[in-house]
Design a protein around this motif. Structure first.
Motif, short mmCIF file in Angstrom:
data_model
loop_
_atom_site.label_atom_id
_atom_site.label_comp_id
_atom_site.label_asym_id
_atom_site.label_seq_id
_atom_site.Cartn_x
_atom_site.Cartn_y
_atom_site.Cartn_z
N VAL A 103 10.34 -46.70 7.71
CA VAL A 103 10.37 -45.85 8.90
C VAL A 103 9.37 -44.71 8.76
CG1 VAL A 103 11.81 -44.25 10.22
CG2 VAL A 103 12.72 -46.48 9.57
N ARG A 104 9.30 -44.10 7.58
CA ARG A 104 8.34 -43.01 7.37
C ARG A 104 6.90 -43.50 7.53
NH1 ARG A 104 12.18 -41.05 3.52
NH2 ARG A 104 11.28 -42.32 1.87
N LEU A 105 6.62 -44.69 7.01
CA LEU A 105 5.27 -45.24 7.12
C LEU A 105 4.92 -45.58 8.56
CD1 LEU A 105 5.33 -47.50 3.95
CD2 LEU A 105 3.84 -45.52 4.30
N LEU A 106 5.88 -46.12 9.31
CA LEU A 106 5.64 -46.42 10.72
C LEU A 106 5.39 -45.14 11.51
CD1 LEU A 106 8.32 -49.21 11.26
CD2 LEU A 106 5.84 -49.52 11.26
N LYS A 107 6.15 -44.11 11.20
CA LYS A 107 5.94 -42.82 11.86
C LYS A 107 4.54 -42.29 11.59
CE LYS A 107 7.82 -38.11 12.14
NZ LYS A 107 8.87 -37.19 11.65
N ALA A 108 4.08 -42.44 10.34
CA ALA A 108 2.76 -41.96 9.96
C ALA A 108 1.65 -42.69 10.72
CB ALA A 108 2.55 -42.10 8.46
N GLN A 109 1.92 -43.91 11.18
CA GLN A 109 0.93 -44.67 11.93
C GLN A 109 0.86 -44.25 13.39
OE1 GLN A 109 -1.33 -47.04 10.73
NE2 GLN A 109 -0.61 -46.22 8.78
N GLY A 110 1.80 -43.41 13.83
CA GLY A 110 1.75 -42.91 15.20
C GLY A 110 2.63 -43.64 16.19
N VAL A 111 3.55 -44.48 15.67
CA VAL A 111 4.45 -45.24 16.54
C VAL A 111 5.38 -44.28 17.30
CG1 VAL A 111 6.39 -46.87 16.50
CG2 VAL A 111 4.36 -47.29 15.10
N ASP A 112 5.67 -44.59 18.55
CA ASP A 112 6.55 -43.73 19.34
C ASP A 112 8.02 -43.99 19.07
OD1 ASP A 112 4.54 -42.34 21.01
OD2 ASP A 112 4.11 -44.36 21.73
N ARG A 113 8.38 -45.27 18.93
CA ARG A 113 9.78 -45.62 18.71
C ARG A 113 9.89 -46.79 17.73
NH1 ARG A 113 10.80 -45.85 25.12
NH2 ARG A 113 10.90 -43.60 25.53
N VAL A 114 10.94 -46.78 16.95
CA VAL A 114 11.32 -47.92 16.12
C VAL A 114 12.71 -48.35 16.55
CG1 VAL A 114 11.91 -48.72 13.80
CG2 VAL A 114 9.90 -47.25 14.15
N LEU A 115 12.82 -49.62 16.94
CA LEU A 115 14.12 -50.19 17.27
C LEU A 115 14.54 -51.07 16.11
CD1 LEU A 115 16.51 -51.00 19.07
CD2 LEU A 115 15.02 -52.72 20.14
N CYS A 116 15.61 -50.68 15.43
CA CYS A 116 16.12 -51.45 14.30
C CYS A 116 17.30 -52.30 14.75
CB CYS A 116 16.54 -50.51 13.17
SG CYS A 116 17.17 -51.40 11.72
N LEU A 117 17.13 -53.61 14.68
CA LEU A 117 18.19 -54.55 15.04
C LEU A 117 18.96 -54.96 13.79
CD1 LEU A 117 16.26 -56.94 17.47
CD2 LEU A 117 17.62 -54.90 18.05
N THR B 87 9.12 -52.10 0.52
CA THR B 87 9.59 -50.81 0.99
C THR B 87 11.02 -50.93 1.48
OG1 THR B 87 8.50 -51.38 3.10
CG2 THR B 87 7.39 -49.79 1.70
N ARG B 88 11.85 -49.98 1.09
CA ARG B 88 13.20 -49.97 1.65
C ARG B 88 13.14 -49.37 3.04
NH1 ARG B 88 16.19 -45.06 0.75
NH2 ARG B 88 14.98 -43.49 -0.35
N PHE B 89 14.27 -49.37 3.74
CA PHE B 89 14.30 -49.01 5.15
C PHE B 89 13.71 -47.62 5.42
CE2 PHE B 89 16.68 -46.99 8.68
CZ PHE B 89 16.21 -47.78 9.72
N ASP B 90 14.17 -46.61 4.70
CA ASP B 90 13.69 -45.25 4.94
C ASP B 90 12.19 -45.12 4.71
OD1 ASP B 90 16.25 -44.55 5.56
OD2 ASP B 90 16.64 -43.39 3.75
N GLU B 91 11.69 -45.77 3.67
CA GLU B 91 10.26 -45.74 3.39
C GLU B 91 9.48 -46.38 4.55
OE1 GLU B 91 9.81 -46.22 -1.40
OE2 GLU B 91 10.76 -47.87 -0.35
#
Length: 310
Positions: free
Chosen positions: A78-92, A72-76
């Motif tokens: 992030v969308r999948l993590l959002k669908a799992q119900g995550v509150d925040r994603v910190l990208c380093l 999965t590329r970055f945008d994909e």
């Protein structure tokens, strides 16, 4: 869900959380179990669930185009993590500064000052810091010293073997789409925007949507039966993933010919779901030979969608 790009964008409001860290390439069933573990603890403690990821992924930083293909590329992702119900994603951003950060600095700058982590979920093989000097035991000791808890991720097996991005990648490279779907918990898809190409397909009566993949490699290569969805769009078709050797292609491209559809798709975000492998990519003597093979591919794929058999 909030996306935070870089340590420098962390604010006081981001302090206090339950967190996990990793590449999360594919957001497969194993990842989903880790995320469920984080979400449960976050709910129990009344804290947000945070996922820490890297861009580029560390192996891409070190190996460049020789790194393994991404699921999965970055945008994909992030969308999948959002669908799992995550509150925040910190990208380093994985750069030289992060590479040379010591394990102690990692704990101090990220876990303590940046996030004030209360509960940290990691694999017991997790390594971090310059030259991978930090490990699970060091994290546990740091947690005991500074007041946060460190726990193992829960291993997830299918058929007695751990689910991993590497295992899924191998399945896709062998065109075992059924196994990949089992390990992902969903069919394998590629999402991207339709870009302008050479428009050679139109010259031979087979217009295609060129879907930008934004990656060095794709784990798939060849011709596939696909379904394609987008805003107000759902279609069946045939897609080629590869270098297009007949026309001397220089970069991997996903080209999809959609059945019974004649509309302008440029700029649209499409999701291409791979249903069945048809044949490997090959170089033809010219456009006439290519056209004949594409016509055969179309007939085979139409029959697949009609009968469910190849």
């Amino acid at each position: 869900m909030e996306l935070i790009r870089g340590l420098h964008n962390l604010r006081d409001k981001h302090k206090g959380c339950v967190a996990t860290i990793g590449n999360f390439d594919g957001v497969h069933l194993g990842h989903q179990q880790v995320l469920a573990q984080v979400l449960r603890k976050g709910e129990e403690l009344g804290l947000p669930a945070v996922v820490i990821i890297f861009e580029p992924q560390p192996r891409e930083f070190f190996s460049g185009s020789q790194a393994p293909p991404r699921l999965t590329r970055f945008d994909e992702k992030v969308r999948l993590l959002k669908a799992q119900g995550v509150d925040r994603v910190l990208c380093l951003t994985f750069n030289e500064r992060l590479r040379t950060m010591s394990a102690d600095q990692f704990v101090d700058e990220l876990l303590l000052k940046g996030l004030a982590v209360q509960h940290f979920v990691v694999g017991d093989d997790f390594r971090f810091g310059c030259d991978r000097s930090g490990d699970y035991n060091m994290l546990r000791q740091s947690g005991e010293r500074y007041g946060f808890r460190v726990v193992n991720t829960e291993t997830f097996d299918v058929d007695g073997e751990r689910v991993s991005s590497t295992r899924i990648r191998t399945a896709l490279q062998h065109n075992d789409l059924a196994l990949a779907e089992t390990l992902l918990g969903r069919p394998y898809c590629v999402t991207g925007r339709v870009m302008h190409g050479q428009k050679l397909g139109r010259t031979i009566g087979v217009p295609t949507a060129n879907v930008r993949m934004h990656r060095f490699h794709c784990p798939l290569e060849g011709v596939y039966a696909v379904t394609v969805t987008g805003k107000g769009l759902s279609a069946e078709g045939v897609a080629n993933v590869g270098m297009r050797p007949t026309v001397n292609g220089q970069h991997p491209v996903l080209e999809a010919h959609l059945f019974d559809l004649d509309s302008d798709l440029y700029g649209q975000l499409l999701t291409v779901e791979f249903k069945a492998f048809i044949r490997p990519e090959k170089k033809f003597d010219g456009l006439d030979s290519l056209k004949q093979q594409i016509d055969n591919d179309i007939k085979q794929v139409r029959n697949y969608f009609l009968t469910g058999a190849l």
